[in-house]
Design a protein around this motif. Structure first.
Motif, PDB file in Angstrom:
ATOM      1  N   TYR A 159       0.834  -1.205   0.000  1.00  0.00           N
ATOM      2  CA  TYR A 159       0.000   0.000   0.000  1.00  0.00           C
ATOM      3  C   TYR A 159       0.869   1.255   0.000  1.00  0.00           C
ATOM      4  N   LEU A 160       1.856   1.286   0.905  1.00  0.00           N
ATOM      5  CA  LEU A 160       2.703   2.480   1.021  1.00  0.00           C
ATOM      6  C   LEU A 160       3.497   2.709  -0.256  1.00  0.00           C
ATOM      7  N   ALA A 161       4.080   1.639  -0.780  1.00  0.00           N
ATOM      8  CA  ALA A 161       4.901   1.780  -1.979  1.00  0.00           C
ATOM      9  C   ALA A 161       4.036   2.173  -3.175  1.00  0.00           C
ATOM     10  N   ALA A 162       2.887   1.510  -3.331  1.00  0.00           N
ATOM     11  CA  ALA A 162       2.033   1.788  -4.483  1.00  0.00           C
ATOM     12  C   ALA A 162       1.445   3.194  -4.384  1.00  0.00           C
ATOM     13  N   ARG A 163       1.112   3.589  -3.166  1.00  0.00           N
ATOM     14  CA  ARG A 163       0.552   4.919  -2.967  1.00  0.00           C
ATOM     15  C   ARG A 163       1.593   5.971  -3.383  1.00  0.00           C
ATOM     16  N   ALA A 164       2.830   5.758  -2.952  1.00  0.00           N
ATOM     17  CA  ALA A 164       3.895   6.677  -3.360  1.00  0.00           C
ATOM     18  C   ALA A 164       4.058   6.633  -4.868  1.00  0.00           C
ATOM     19  N   GLY A 165       3.930   5.420  -5.432  1.00  0.00           N
ATOM     20  CA  GLY A 165       4.081   5.274  -6.880  1.00  0.00           C
ATOM     21  C   GLY A 165       2.998   6.018  -7.638  1.00  0.00           C
ATOM     22  N   PHE A 166       1.752   5.882  -7.182  1.00  0.00           N
ATOM     23  CA  PHE A 166       0.658   6.596  -7.848  1.00  0.00           C
ATOM     24  C   PHE A 166       0.787   8.102  -7.630  1.00  0.00           C
ATOM     25  N   ALA A 167       1.116   8.475  -6.401  1.00  0.00           N
ATOM     26  CA  ALA A 167       1.125   9.900  -6.070  1.00  0.00           C
ATOM     27  C   ALA A 167       2.268  10.634  -6.749  1.00  0.00           C
ATOM     28  N   SER A 168       3.375   9.913  -7.032  1.00  0.00           N
ATOM     29  CA  SER A 168       4.521  10.606  -7.616  1.00  0.00           C
ATOM     30  C   SER A 168       4.418  10.670  -9.123  1.00  0.00           C
ATOM     31  N   GLN A 169       3.302  10.195  -9.661  1.00  0.00           N
ATOM     32  CA  GLN A 169       3.160  10.275 -11.104  1.00  0.00           C
ATOM     33  C   GLN A 169       2.847  11.696 -11.521  1.00  0.00           C
ATOM     34  N   SER A 170       3.304  12.021 -12.680  1.00  0.00           N
ATOM     35  CA  SER A 170       3.007  13.334 -13.195  1.00  0.00           C
ATOM     36  C   SER A 170       1.501  13.505 -13.291  1.00  0.00           C
ATOM     37  N   VAL A 171       1.043  14.603 -12.744  1.00  0.00           N
ATOM     38  CA  VAL A 171      -0.369  14.930 -12.854  1.00  0.00           C
ATOM     39  C   VAL A 171      -0.761  14.972 -14.331  1.00  0.00           C
ATOM     40  N   CYS A 172       0.184  15.437 -15.139  1.00  0.00           N
ATOM     41  CA  CYS A 172      -0.114  15.640 -16.556  1.00  0.00           C
ATOM     42  C   CYS A 172      -0.488  14.333 -17.244  1.00  0.00           C
ATOM     43  N   ALA A 173       0.232  13.250 -16.895  1.00  0.00           N
ATOM     44  CA  ALA A 173      -0.050  11.978 -17.566  1.00  0.00           C
ATOM     45  C   ALA A 173      -1.470  11.531 -17.253  1.00  0.00           C
ATOM     46  N   LEU A 174      -1.860  11.658 -15.978  1.00  0.00           N
ATOM     47  CA  LEU A 174      -3.197  11.237 -15.599  1.00  0.00           C
ATOM     48  C   LEU A 174      -4.251  12.165 -16.216  1.00  0.00           C
ATOM     49  N   GLU A 175      -3.938  13.467 -16.235  1.00  0.00           N
ATOM     50  CA  GLU A 175      -4.884  14.420 -16.821  1.00  0.00           C
ATOM     51  C   GLU A 175      -5.031  14.182 -18.310  1.00  0.00           C
ATOM     52  N   ALA A 176      -3.894  13.870 -18.954  1.00  0.00           N
ATOM     53  CA  ALA A 176      -3.947  13.614 -20.393  1.00  0.00           C
ATOM     54  C   ALA A 176      -4.861  12.430 -20.668  1.00  0.00           C
ATOM     55  N   ALA A 177      -4.723  11.386 -19.826  1.00  0.00           N
ATOM     56  CA  ALA A 177      -5.575  10.210 -20.014  1.00  0.00           C
ATOM     57  C   ALA A 177      -7.051  10.584 -19.865  1.00  0.00           C
ATOM     58  N   ARG A 178      -7.327  11.427 -18.873  1.00  0.00           N
ATOM     59  CA  ARG A 178      -8.716  11.831 -18.679  1.00  0.00           C
ATOM     60  C   ARG A 178      -9.205  12.667 -19.847  1.00  0.00           C
ATOM     61  N   ALA A 179      -8.349  13.570 -20.319  1.00  0.00           N
ATOM     62  CA  ALA A 179      -8.747  14.429 -21.429  1.00  0.00           C
ATOM     63  C   ALA A 179      -9.009  13.607 -22.683  1.00  0.00           C
ATOM     64  N   LEU A 180      -8.302  12.472 -22.781  1.00  0.00           N
ATOM     65  CA  LEU A 180      -8.500  11.610 -23.955  1.00  0.00           C
ATOM     66  C   LEU A 180      -9.714  10.718 -23.765  1.00  0.00           C
ATOM     67  N   GLY A 181     -10.431  10.908 -22.694  1.00  0.00           N
ATOM     68  CA  GLY A 181     -11.703  10.219 -22.526  1.00  0.00           C
ATOM     69  C   GLY A 181     -11.629   8.893 -21.816  1.00  0.00           C
ATOM     70  N   ALA A 182     -10.506   8.609 -21.147  1.00  0.00           N
ATOM     71  CA  ALA A 182     -10.403   7.326 -20.462  1.00  0.00           C
ATOM     72  C   ALA A 182     -11.237   7.342 -19.180  1.00  0.00           C
ATOM     73  N   THR A 183     -11.880   6.250 -18.901  1.00  0.00           N
ATOM     74  CA  THR A 183     -12.604   6.124 -17.639  1.00  0.00           C
ATOM     75  C   THR A 183     -11.597   5.891 -16.524  1.00  0.00           C
ATOM     76  N   PRO A 184     -12.012   6.038 -15.276  1.00  0.00           N
ATOM     77  CA  PRO A 184     -11.074   5.778 -14.180  1.00  0.00           C
ATOM     78  C   PRO A 184     -10.414   4.420 -14.314  1.00  0.00           C
ATOM     79  N   TRP A 185     -11.200   3.406 -14.637  1.00  0.00           N
ATOM     80  CA  TRP A 185     -10.645   2.058 -14.721  1.00  0.00           C
ATOM     81  C   TRP A 185      -9.629   1.972 -15.846  1.00  0.00           C
ATOM     82  N   GLU A 186      -9.934   2.564 -16.998  1.00  0.00           N
ATOM     83  CA  GLU A 186      -8.988   2.537 -18.123  1.00  0.00           C
ATOM     84  C   GLU A 186      -7.716   3.295 -17.784  1.00  0.00           C
ATOM     85  N   THR A 187      -7.875   4.440 -17.118  1.00  0.00           N
ATOM     86  CA  THR A 187      -6.693   5.201 -16.723  1.00  0.00           C
ATOM     87  C   THR A 187      -5.808   4.361 -15.816  1.00  0.00           C
ATOM     88  N   PHE A 188      -6.443   3.686 -14.878  1.00  0.00           N
ATOM     89  CA  PHE A 188      -5.680   2.863 -13.956  1.00  0.00           C
ATOM     90  C   PHE A 188      -4.932   1.764 -14.698  1.00  0.00           C
TER      91      PHE A 188
END
Lengths: 547, 351
Positions: A159-188
């Motif tokens: 949990y701790l490692a994965a949380r750090a892994g998710f949290a340290s991701q560039s916001v931009c990559a996740l936002e880009a995925a959302r802007a491209l229409g990915a659902t939460p599950w697809e983004t994940f």
């Protein structure tokens, strides 16, 4: 049962003046560090050498069965327990970092709570809770019991490692995925999980290391694994050679997990990309899904911490005062042993961290030696210490392994196992002493001794104290090495809990188990805070959340 | 008066980092009681030289003497704690766990506590910080930290004081003020000081003696005025302000340039590098006399006391400094002349 992690390459800022100092001086100052590294490595080498020189194990059906059951048992536990821990850890980490649902902020820190309970304590609780007359109407025991407890006791590492892994991701990559229409599950599935994969792997490797090292939970449930195999071979069969060979095999497995963890962590930089830190944008889950997420996290928290802890607290509260009074002696022994162990461990860590600051290359090998000591499961390290002491006895240097000598062997084993966990915090403390502060002290006429006592020690003191607390609790919780090396009748809290639980006197085991859990609360909170503060921009997030 | 004795003698000192030569056969004699500035770009070796004098690093060749005592030679390095050389670090390096007074008192040893405290207070007073004696470093502003660092370095009465870009972290207004304070304190203490900076104005202002360093070598050691007026080479001239350099032929003491004939008296006939300071520009209303040429103004930017212009003539662009009141407009053609002050000529040997 570790609250800590082994040291990694943390020595990026070795002072330049030390690097330039004559080699002879570096080595003189680092002699303690080299000795410390040797002290950490000795039990590991002791096991390997003893396993190679112990002669042949007794070949019979029992032995074949023991070896097979131990190896298959461990493999199965790694697969099921480790798989469960990874699944729970990744799922909860993703929910609290990427989604928004009722209670998310509370779950974010509360989900580390299972670390308060050592796996064996959690096992005692579920042993008592389950069964024909228990709250849980079926028996939690054997292989599946151990796998269940491992999954819930060790998922916080993932949990701790994965949380750090998710949290340290560039916001931009996740936002880009959302802007491209990915659902939460697809983004994940397509962005977040692949980016966090090294972090997840590092956390999972730590969990596997813990599963391989556990003795208490497996022994209580009667699940067969390598550590129980070592105990069985040594004590029930009296076959030292077999015990040592099993220990050596287990050690090699632990090394594989350690190497895996280091390798995965070195890949952690994958997440890089654009370094824009902003409060993470979270998916506000629709009410139904949100409640489901709340329910998932709540169930994990209840099963991993609240239920077992509450049950033990309830059991302990029913005990008469005489029970608690009887704990005074083991409590005192535990505290003294843990304090002594923490001080020695910290001294080793300090020596190695200083060596690493003086010479990066030698320091790296010293840290590696300490890491090998850390990887060794308690039972293995204890056999290694026994082997070394037996050699010393045969050489006529010491008497039998009793009394004070046994205590010394025990403290040495603790120090060898946990020094690596102290190096990181100590190094962080030493990092406050910049090369120019060092230089300033020297140009003001301060000798090496003066600098140690008037500059280095006071500046490193706060982080040394924090490290000492964590090491203290870590040693307080240690079971298998204590079980093997303690002098006759020398009971600690962990031993008491183990002995009572093994005797099916669970009500009596509850009190010492509860004390161990309570002692762990402080370090776990510290760990949770440190992780929360570790992410760049975490402070900004706290501010914006507070507004 | 006797001739000033060298407080710090640096003889043929070389320092390597792996394959890189940080200092290459550097020799300097720094007089007692004076402030010497080491001026150079980053990577010129100026900070390395300071660290060698302090004893924080060993020398690979040559030797360093403090007064008569040899303190550094290959394989022999008197440790800094035995040199009595004070140092003010670029990041001040105050001990974060000690108050200002305790920081200053740190180097005062073998004396009863009240005496140490009194001496620390005296020094804090000297730098104008008597009221902040009990403040901890994190409570002090950057300028206050710098002054505590100065007081701390002076407290043990060092044989020499080394200052490593002590003002570079401070904002410009504070910088000028602290420079003044530091100068006063150093002069009052009669200290031998060595001062590293990459700021030409600061070096000219502060130093009694100026050493120009480039690529690990000392180009020139002289008074700031002498370095400015008679630079030893083009690079030394470039260290003290914008210059133009042109490789040309000198004939009979005259160098022909696209910006007119320039007086190169004292320069032998043959190929030479003519160095012309931007501030040697004179603009003339009408072309007249020798040494003038017509140039076009292609750029003009204010630079504080002067405006910097870029002039183009025959495809060559030079920089010049003009009075802010000057009517020169971008695009205008104007008659210009350079020199004679601010013009230097360095014969090119071997063609």
């Amino acid at each position: 049962m570790a609250l800590t992690a082994p040291a990694t390459e943390t020595f990026a800022r070795a002072p330049s003046d030390a690097a330039a100092a004559p080699r002879r001086r570096v080595l003189r100052g680092g002699a303690f560090g080299l000795v410390a590294a040797a002290v950490c490595l000795a039990p590991v080498l002791g096991v390997l050498v003893a396993a190679l020189t112990a002669g042949d194990a007794r070949w019979d059906d029992g032995m074949a069965r023991l070896v097979r059951d131990s190896a298959l048992g461990l493999a199965g536990l790694l697969l099921v327990g480790g798989g469960g821990a990874t699944l729970i850890g990744v799922a909860t980490a993703w929910l609290v970092t990427v989604c928004e649902f009722p209670g998310r902020r509370q779950f974010e820190w509360a989900l580390v709570a299972p670390l308060v309970l050592p796996a064996y304590v959690m096992a005692y609780a579920y042993g008592g809770l389950s069964g024909p007359f228990g709250l849980i109407p079926f028996e939690i025991t054997g292989f599946w019991g151990a796998a269940f407890v491992y999954a819930f006791a060790f998922f916080p590492y993932v949990y701790l490692a994965a949380r750090a892994g998710f949290a340290s991701q560039s916001v931009c990559a996740l936002e880009a995925a959302r802007a491209l229409g990915a659902t939460p599950w697809e983004t994940f599935a397509t962005v977040a999980a692949p980016l966090a994969r090294p972090a997840i792997a590092a956390g999972a490797a730590l969990a596997l290391m813990e599963i391989a090292a556990d003795y208490g939970a497996a022994a209580y449930f009667g699940a067969e694994t390598m550590t129980t195999g070592v105990f069985h071979a040594w004590f029930a069969r009296g076959d030292k050679a077999l015990a040592l060979q099993l220990a050596a095999a287990l050690l090699l497995a632990a090394f594989v997990f350690l190497a895996l963890e280091r390798h995965a962590r070195s890949l952690g930089g994958v997440a890089g990309g654009s370094a824009r830190w902003r409060p993470l944008p979270r998916y506000a889950l629709p009410p139904g899904a949100g409640l489901a997420a709340t329910a998932v996290c709540a169930v994990v928290l209840v099963l991993g911490a609240l239920l077992p802890f509450g049950y033990l607290a309830w059991l302990a509260s029913l005990r008469p005062a005489s029970d608690w009074a009887a704990l005074a002696a083991p409590l005192t022994r535990s505290v003294l042993l843990a304090a002594g162990g923490a001080i020695v461990t910290l001294a080793l860590a300090f020596a190695i961290a200083r060596l690493a600051r003086a010479s990066k290359t030698i320091g790296r090998y010293a840290a590696l030696a300490a890491g090998a000591g850390y990887a060794a499961p308690g039972a293995v390290a204890a056999l290694g210490a026994l082997a070394v002491f037996a050699a010393l006895r045969d050489a006529g240097l010491i008497g039998g392994l009793t009394g004070a000598v046994a205590i010394a062997a025990l403290i040495w084993t603790y120090a060898a196992r946990f020094a690596s966990a102290g190096i990181g915090p100590v190094d962080a403390g030493l990092a406050r002493i910049t090369p120019s502060i060092h230089g300033a002290a020297r140009t003001l006429g301060a000798s090496a001794e003066t600098r140690l006592w008037r500059i280095e020690a006071p500046l490193a003191a706060p982080s040394l104290a924090a490290a000492a607390l964590i090491l203290f609790v870590e040693i307080l919780r240690e079971l298998p090495a204590t079980l093997i090396l303690r002098p006759f009748d020398f009971d600690t809290l962990a031993i008491r809990a183990h002995v009572y639980a093994s005797d099916d006197r669970l009500a009596q085991a509850a009190a010492p188990a509860l004390l161990i859990a309570l002692a762990s609360v402080g370090p776990v909170i510290a760990l949770s805070r440190r992780i929360a503060a570790g992410r760049p921009g975490a402070a900004a997030e706290a501010r914006s959340d507070g507004a | 008066m006797s001739a000033p004795t060298a407080a710090i003698t640096i003889a043929g000192v070389t320092r390597r980092y792996g394959a890189r030569l940080a200092l290459d056969d550097v020799s300097l004699a720094l007089p007692a009681g004076r402030i010497t500035a080491l001026l150079g770009a980053s990577g010129s070796g100026k900070s390395t030289l300071l660290r060698l004098i302090a004893g924080l690093e060993p020398v690979d060749a040559g030797e360093i003497r403090l007064g008569e005592a040899r303190v550094s030679a290959p394989g022999v390095t008197t440790p800094p704690e035995l040199r009595r050389v004070g140092m003010v670090f670029q990041d001040f390096a105050l001990f974060p766990h000690l108050s200002a007074a305790d920081n200053v008192a740190f180097g005062l040893k073998d004396r009863p506590k009240p005496e140490r405290r009194a001496e620390a207070m005296r020094l804090l007073d000297l730098v104008g910080l008597a009221g902040r004696a009990d403040a901890f470093p994190h409570m002090l502003s950057g300028g206050e930290q710098q002054r505590v660092a100065l007081a701390r370095a002076l407290a043990p009465r060092p044989r020499a004081l080394l200052l490593d870009e002590p003002f570079s972290g401070l904002d410009p207004g504070l910088r000028a003020e602290l420079r003044e304070t530091t100068l006063t304190v150093l002069r009052e203490a009669g200290a031998t000081a060595v001062f590293v900076t990459h700021d030409a104005d600061e070096a000219l202002y502060v130093a009694d003696l100026l050493a120009i360093l480039k690529d690990g070598r000392v180009l020139q050691l002289d008074t700031p005025r002498a370095v400015y007026d008679t630079p030893a080479c083009a690079a030394a001239a470039a260290a003290l302000g914008p210059i133009n350099v042109l490789r040309t032929q000198v004939k009979a003491g005259i160098a022909q340039t696209p910006f007119g004939a320039i007086d190169a008296a004292g320069c032998a006939d043959g190929p030479a590098d003519v160095v012309v300071r931007a501030e040697a520009l004179r603009s003339i209303a009408t072309p007249a006399g020798t040494g003038t040429a017509v140039a076009r103004v292609i750029d003009r930017r204010p630079q504080g006391a002067v405006d910097l212009v870029r002039l183009e003539s025959q495809g060559v662009t030079w920089r010049g400094a003009v009075d802010p009141a000057s009517p020169l407009a971008i695009g205008a053609a104007t008659a210009v002349a350079f020199g004679p002050r601010g013009v230097h000529c360095f014969p090119v040997s071997g063609g």
